[in-house]
Structure formats: structure tokens, C-alpha cells
Design a protein around this motif. Structure first.
Motif, mmCIF file in Angstrom:
data_model
loop_
_atom_site.group_PDB
_atom_site.id
_atom_site.type_symbol
_atom_site.label_atom_id
_atom_site.label_comp_id
_atom_site.label_asym_id
_atom_site.label_seq_id
_atom_site.Cartn_x
_atom_site.Cartn_y
_atom_site.Cartn_z
ATOM 1 N N ALA A 1 59.316 -60.071 -70.068
ATOM 2 C CA ALA A 1 57.861 -60.220 -69.949
ATOM 3 C C ALA A 1 57.157 -59.592 -71.149
ATOM 4 O O ALA A 1 56.175 -60.139 -71.669
ATOM 5 C CB ALA A 1 57.377 -59.585 -68.646
ATOM 6 N N TYR A 2 57.648 -58.463 -71.616
ATOM 7 C CA TYR A 2 57.107 -57.778 -72.795
ATOM 8 C C TYR A 2 57.172 -58.709 -74.007
ATOM 9 O O TYR A 2 56.190 -58.876 -74.729
ATOM 10 C CB TYR A 2 57.914 -56.496 -73.005
ATOM 11 N N TYR A 3 58.330 -59.350 -74.207
ATOM 12 C CA TYR A 3 58.481 -60.261 -75.350
ATOM 13 C C TYR A 3 57.715 -61.571 -75.158
ATOM 14 O O TYR A 3 57.218 -62.141 -76.132
ATOM 15 C CB TYR A 3 59.955 -60.520 -75.652
ATOM 16 N N ALA A 4 57.591 -62.042 -73.939
ATOM 17 C CA ALA A 4 56.782 -63.248 -73.686
ATOM 18 C C ALA A 4 55.327 -62.973 -74.057
ATOM 19 O O ALA A 4 54.660 -63.831 -74.663
ATOM 20 C CB ALA A 4 56.906 -63.677 -72.227
ATOM 21 N N ALA A 5 54.834 -61.786 -73.723
ATOM 22 C CA ALA A 5 53.464 -61.413 -74.097
ATOM 23 C C ALA A 5 53.331 -61.346 -75.612
ATOM 24 O O ALA A 5 52.345 -61.834 -76.180
ATOM 25 C CB ALA A 5 53.088 -60.079 -73.457
ATOM 26 N N PHE A 6 54.330 -60.781 -76.294
ATOM 27 C CA PHE A 6 54.302 -60.723 -77.758
ATOM 28 C C PHE A 6 54.227 -62.129 -78.343
ATOM 29 O O PHE A 6 53.379 -62.416 -79.186
ATOM 30 C CB PHE A 6 55.541 -59.998 -78.292
ATOM 31 N N ASN A 7 55.111 -63.000 -77.892
ATOM 32 C CA ASN A 7 55.163 -64.356 -78.445
ATOM 33 C C ASN A 7 53.883 -65.145 -78.176
ATOM 34 O O ASN A 7 53.531 -66.024 -78.956
ATOM 35 C CB ASN A 7 56.382 -65.109 -77.923
ATOM 36 N N ALA A 8 53.176 -64.810 -77.101
ATOM 37 C CA ALA A 8 51.924 -65.496 -76.774
ATOM 38 C C ALA A 8 50.719 -64.835 -77.446
ATOM 39 O O ALA A 8 49.594 -65.298 -77.274
ATOM 40 C CB ALA A 8 51.740 -65.528 -75.259
ATOM 41 N N GLY A 9 50.952 -63.750 -78.193
ATOM 42 C CA GLY A 9 49.853 -63.060 -78.861
ATOM 43 C C GLY A 9 49.013 -62.202 -77.931
ATOM 44 O O GLY A 9 47.901 -61.804 -78.274
ATOM 45 N N ARG A 10 49.558 -61.881 -76.749
ATOM 46 C CA ARG A 10 48.824 -61.078 -75.766
ATOM 47 C C ARG A 10 49.245 -59.602 -75.885
ATOM 48 O O ARG A 10 49.907 -59.056 -75.003
ATOM 49 C CB ARG A 10 49.080 -61.619 -74.371
ATOM 50 N N THR A 11 48.846 -58.982 -77.006
ATOM 51 C CA THR A 11 49.303 -57.613 -77.251
ATOM 52 C C THR A 11 48.718 -56.618 -76.250
ATOM 53 O O THR A 11 49.359 -55.610 -75.955
ATOM 54 C CB THR A 11 48.999 -57.183 -78.694
ATOM 55 N N ASP A 12 47.523 -56.883 -75.701
ATOM 56 C CA ASP A 12 46.992 -55.989 -74.665
ATOM 57 C C ASP A 12 47.851 -56.037 -73.406
ATOM 58 O O ASP A 12 48.015 -55.023 -72.721
ATOM 59 C CB ASP A 12 45.539 -56.323 -74.336
ATOM 60 N N GLU A 13 48.392 -57.214 -73.100
ATOM 61 C CA GLU A 13 49.292 -57.313 -71.944
ATOM 62 C C GLU A 13 50.550 -56.484 -72.176
ATOM 63 O O GLU A 13 51.074 -55.877 -71.235
ATOM 64 C CB GLU A 13 49.671 -58.769 -71.681
ATOM 65 N N MET A 14 51.030 -56.440 -73.413
ATOM 66 C CA MET A 14 52.216 -55.632 -73.716
ATOM 67 C C MET A 14 52.002 -54.181 -73.292
ATOM 68 O O MET A 14 52.929 -53.534 -72.805
ATOM 69 C CB MET A 14 52.544 -55.706 -75.213
ATOM 70 N N LEU A 15 50.785 -53.686 -73.459
ATOM 71 C CA LEU A 15 50.481 -52.299 -73.110
ATOM 72 C C LEU A 15 50.657 -52.028 -71.618
ATOM 73 O O LEU A 15 50.970 -50.902 -71.226
ATOM 74 C CB LEU A 15 49.056 -51.949 -73.530
ATOM 75 N N THR A 16 50.480 -53.050 -70.787
ATOM 76 C CA THR A 16 50.608 -52.858 -69.335
ATOM 77 C C THR A 16 52.051 -52.573 -68.924
ATOM 78 O O THR A 16 52.279 -52.055 -67.830
ATOM 79 C CB THR A 16 50.083 -54.069 -68.538
ATOM 80 N N TYR A 17 52.997 -52.907 -69.779
ATOM 81 C CA TYR A 17 54.410 -52.677 -69.476
ATOM 82 C C TYR A 17 54.883 -51.310 -69.950
ATOM 83 O O TYR A 17 56.034 -50.942 -69.732
ATOM 84 C CB TYR A 17 55.274 -53.771 -70.109
ATOM 85 N N LEU A 18 53.995 -50.555 -70.601
ATOM 86 C CA LEU A 18 54.364 -49.274 -71.186
ATOM 87 C C LEU A 18 54.051 -48.104 -70.268
ATOM 88 O O LEU A 18 53.021 -48.081 -69.598
ATOM 89 C CB LEU A 18 53.616 -49.069 -72.515
ATOM 90 N N HIS A 19 54.930 -47.128 -70.284
ATOM 91 C CA HIS A 19 54.749 -45.870 -69.563
ATOM 92 C C HIS A 19 53.618 -45.089 -70.225
ATOM 93 O O HIS A 19 53.376 -45.233 -71.434
ATOM 94 C CB HIS A 19 56.060 -45.072 -69.632
ATOM 95 N N ASP A 20 52.915 -44.262 -69.474
ATOM 96 C CA ASP A 20 51.832 -43.458 -70.045
ATOM 97 C C ASP A 20 52.344 -42.500 -71.125
ATOM 98 O O ASP A 20 51.609 -42.158 -72.050
ATOM 99 C CB ASP A 20 51.113 -42.663 -68.947
ATOM 100 N N ASP A 21 53.595 -42.082 -71.015
ATOM 101 C CA ASP A 21 54.210 -41.177 -71.993
ATOM 102 C C ASP A 21 55.100 -42.000 -72.933
ATOM 103 O O ASP A 21 56.292 -41.767 -73.057
ATOM 104 C CB ASP A 21 55.019 -40.101 -71.264
ATOM 105 N N PHE A 22 54.504 -42.963 -73.614
ATOM 106 C CA PHE A 22 55.217 -43.938 -74.431
ATOM 107 C C PHE A 22 55.436 -43.447 -75.857
ATOM 108 O O PHE A 22 54.574 -42.787 -76.442
ATOM 109 C CB PHE A 22 54.406 -45.245 -74.461
ATOM 110 N N GLU A 23 56.601 -43.812 -76.432
ATOM 111 C CA GLU A 23 56.904 -43.539 -77.836
ATOM 112 C C GLU A 23 57.391 -44.809 -78.516
ATOM 113 O O GLU A 23 58.229 -45.529 -77.962
ATOM 114 C CB GLU A 23 57.985 -42.468 -77.981
#
Length: 133
Positions: free
Chosen positions: A9-31
């Protein structure tokens, strides 16, 4: 969502240009561990990184294969970056709309059902050779 589905899902969002959606898959303590660069900590730094990438590159990932351990807390993906260099990125060769095809891979750490770490590797010398030709 299981680990492989989350990474897909993270890569599908990337390929669709939905970079804000990518953020929804990230932990609050992201690196974000950058190839040959400094670690970016937090979603806001990743948002800024994505904005720069969107401005300077148009990329589509193909041939994505996702792997995950049995515990679901570690994963990896292998893929091919198909890109166009749109605008000159600081410290890199001048952009003139060059295209490139670059194998790459990413390692992930997951925590609480979210992506806590992204470490991407690619051959910068190969990319530089392609856009400098």
C-alpha cells in the motif's frame, strides 16, 4: 493489514503520487535512513523530502517484490526505479529531462502495525552516469 500488504500500500501510494497517503502508513516515531545521507526523523521531515522529490523527479517503481519475516516486524522490497530528472537537485548534475532506470531496495522496521524505519539503497554512481550521459 499484514506487513506485506502495508508495504504494498505504501508503494501503491508512491506510484500514484499520493505522498500524503504514504505518511498515514508511518509510525509517529519514524526514521528515514537516506542512501549516502543523514537520517531524517519524523513525518514532517519525510513530508519535506517527498516535496523535494516530487519537484525534482518523476518516478514510477516497477517489478516490486516485498519480503517479510514471520513476526511481521521486518520487511524488505526490491524494485526498479523508472524516472525522469525534472529539476536540478542541489549538488547533483544539471537536470535536462533525462530518464533513468535504476535497481533499488528498501529495508523496513515495523512497530505497532506502522512503518517505523525506511532505509533505501541504490547506486548513486549509476544514477549519476545515466543522467550525465
Amino acid at each position: 493489514m499484514d506487513t506485506k500488504d502495508l508495504i504494498s500500500a505504501y508503494y501503491a501510494a508512491f506510484n500514484a503520487g499520493r505522498t500524503d497517503e504514504m505518511l498515514t502508513y508511518l509510525h509517529d516515531d519514524f526514521e528515514h535512513h537516506v542512501n549516502e545521507g543523514q537520517i531524517r526523523r519524523g513525518k514532517e521531515m519525510f513530508r519535506e523530502f517527498n516535496a523535494g522529490m516530487t519537484r525534482n523527479y518523476k518516478e514510477f517503481l516497477s517489478d516490486i517484490v516485498v519480503f517479510a519475516n514471520d513476526a511481521g516486524d521486518r520487511a524488505a522490497a526490491e524494485f526498479v526505479v523508472n524516472g525522469t530528472y525534472l529539476n536540478t537537485d542541489e549538488g547533483l548534475p544539471e537536470a535536462r529531462g533525462q530518464t533513468y532506470v535504476l535497481p533499488a531496495g528498501t529495508f523496513f522496521t515495523l512497530r505497532d502495525g506502522k512503518i517505523a524505519r525506511v532505509t533505501t539503497y541504490y547506486n548513486l554512481a549509476d544514477w549519476t552516469r545515466q543522467v550525465s550521459a
